[in-house]
Design an enzyme around this catalytic site. Sequence first.
Site, short mmCIF file in Angstrom:
data_model
loop_
_atom_site.label_atom_id
_atom_site.label_comp_id
_atom_site.label_asym_id
_atom_site.label_seq_id
_atom_site.Cartn_x
_atom_site.Cartn_y
_atom_site.Cartn_z
N GLY A 1 41.52 32.48 29.70
CA GLY A 1 40.41 33.04 29.83
C GLY A 1 40.10 32.62 30.80
O GLY A 1 38.58 32.78 31.27
N SER A 2 40.63 32.42 31.48
CA SER A 2 40.07 32.60 32.95
C SER A 2 39.73 33.70 33.32
O SER A 2 38.36 33.95 34.56
CB SER A 2 41.55 32.52 34.52
OG SER A 2 42.49 33.53 34.53
N ASN A 3 39.30 34.78 33.22
CA ASN A 3 38.63 35.58 33.53
C ASN A 3 37.20 35.74 32.64
O ASN A 3 35.91 36.46 33.31
CB ASN A 3 38.79 37.18 33.23
CG ASN A 3 40.27 37.58 34.55
OD1 ASN A 3 39.47 38.25 35.31
ND2 ASN A 3 41.72 37.81 34.49
N ASN B 1 37.71 46.92 30.60
CA ASN B 1 39.08 45.87 30.53
C ASN B 1 39.61 45.54 32.02
O ASN B 1 38.84 46.40 32.88
CB ASN B 1 40.04 46.56 30.00
CG ASN B 1 41.07 46.04 28.89
OD1 ASN B 1 40.86 44.76 29.47
ND2 ASN B 1 42.65 46.24 29.90
N HIS C 1 42.52 44.98 33.94
CA HIS C 1 43.91 45.47 33.68
C HIS C 1 44.69 44.78 35.75
O HIS C 1 44.40 45.40 36.17
CB HIS C 1 44.89 47.21 33.72
CG HIS C 1 45.69 47.05 34.00
ND1 HIS C 1 46.36 46.58 32.78
CD2 HIS C 1 46.69 47.45 34.45
CE1 HIS C 1 47.43 47.41 31.91
NE2 HIS C 1 47.96 47.34 33.72
N MET D 1 45.17 41.33 24.22
CA MET D 1 45.99 41.99 23.63
C MET D 1 45.98 42.50 22.78
O MET D 1 47.00 42.56 21.93
CB MET D 1 47.12 40.94 23.86
CG MET D 1 47.01 40.08 25.09
SD MET D 1 47.11 40.03 26.69
CE MET D 1 48.33 40.54 26.99
N ARG D 2 45.26 43.47 22.39
CA ARG D 2 44.94 44.52 21.41
C ARG D 2 45.10 45.83 21.87
O ARG D 2 43.55 46.45 22.58
CB ARG D 2 44.60 43.94 20.37
CG ARG D 2 45.11 43.01 19.19
CD ARG D 2 44.46 42.66 18.09
NE ARG D 2 44.70 41.83 17.61
CZ ARG D 2 45.99 41.00 17.55
NH1 ARG D 2 46.79 42.40 16.40
NH2 ARG D 2 46.55 40.06 16.06
C1 GRF Z 1 44.68 39.25 32.95
O1 GRF Z 1 45.81 39.32 34.01
C2 GRF Z 1 43.60 40.37 32.86
O2 GRF Z 1 44.61 41.57 34.16
C3 GRF Z 1 44.88 40.93 31.39
O3 GRF Z 1 45.33 38.98 30.75
C4 GRF Z 1 44.85 38.42 31.70
C5 GRF Z 1 44.75 37.40 30.90
O4 GRF Z 1 44.04 36.00 31.76
N1 GRF Z 1 44.50 42.03 31.04
P1 GRF Z 1 42.97 35.26 31.54
O5 GRF Z 1 43.17 34.84 30.34
O6 GRF Z 1 41.51 36.39 31.58
O7 GRF Z 1 42.89 33.92 32.03
#
Ligand code: GRF
Length: 220
Positions: free
Chosen positions: A16-18, A111, A113, A94-95
């Site tokens: 969940g860093s994003n 999303n 990517h 991841m789905r």
């Molecule tokens: C990121 O690289 C994002 O682009 C991809 O999955 C990863 C998730 O990283 N869809 P985080 O969980 O947000 O750290």
Amino acid sequence: MEDGLLRIGVMASGRGSNFQAIIDAVEAGRIKAEIALLVVDKKDAYAIERAKKHGIPHKYLSPVDFSDRDGFFSAVGEEFRKAGADLIALAGFMRIVCKPLLDMFPMKVMNIHPALLPSFPGLDGQAQAVDYGVRISGCTVHFVDEGMDTGPVIIQAAVPVRPDDTDDTLSGRILEYEHRIYPEAIRLFAEGRLEVQGRKVMIKGYEEPGSAIINPPIAD
Ligand code: GRF
């Protein structure tokens, strides 16, 4: 958006860093919004700890508790509807999202990517770029449709690939830019500045098309 404040729903499967980058942008007032709900499909997703720390409601829904994918995504959509979400941000979820959720939130699911779409869709976009030997990769924020990473592109960042890069080193460099472009795309959405015209996303008020590309220096 009853009180004028965008309500963001987030879906994550892992660290969940994003999600954290979105939380930070909201807390700093850069995005005028609130985060209404985090939904995870993994009980041990670290994103849950982040939600707890920031007082964000969270919910774990397990796909195995549903008879099929449509059933799972209907239930997810219902949770977001109850939470009053206006936008769903997939942050390391991841789905492949399917129709019931997309029908409830048309062109309102985003999303991130870790590649320059349409190159290297699907899993491990960074490793695909390293293996292919490209000189430039990056990351893309896009609206989600029923395909695999095929929806209209909102913002991209181009990130150089070094000859000695591994999956890990490139992933780290790309991630820094993910954390910049995702909150920026959500900010634009919150300000009502994104207009989808077919495959293209028009950004109102960006002086020139190049503004939707965020580039590190090429020697980065
Ligand atoms: C990121 O690289 C994002 O682009 C991809 O999955 C990863 C998730 O990283 N869809 P985080 O969980 O947000 O750290």
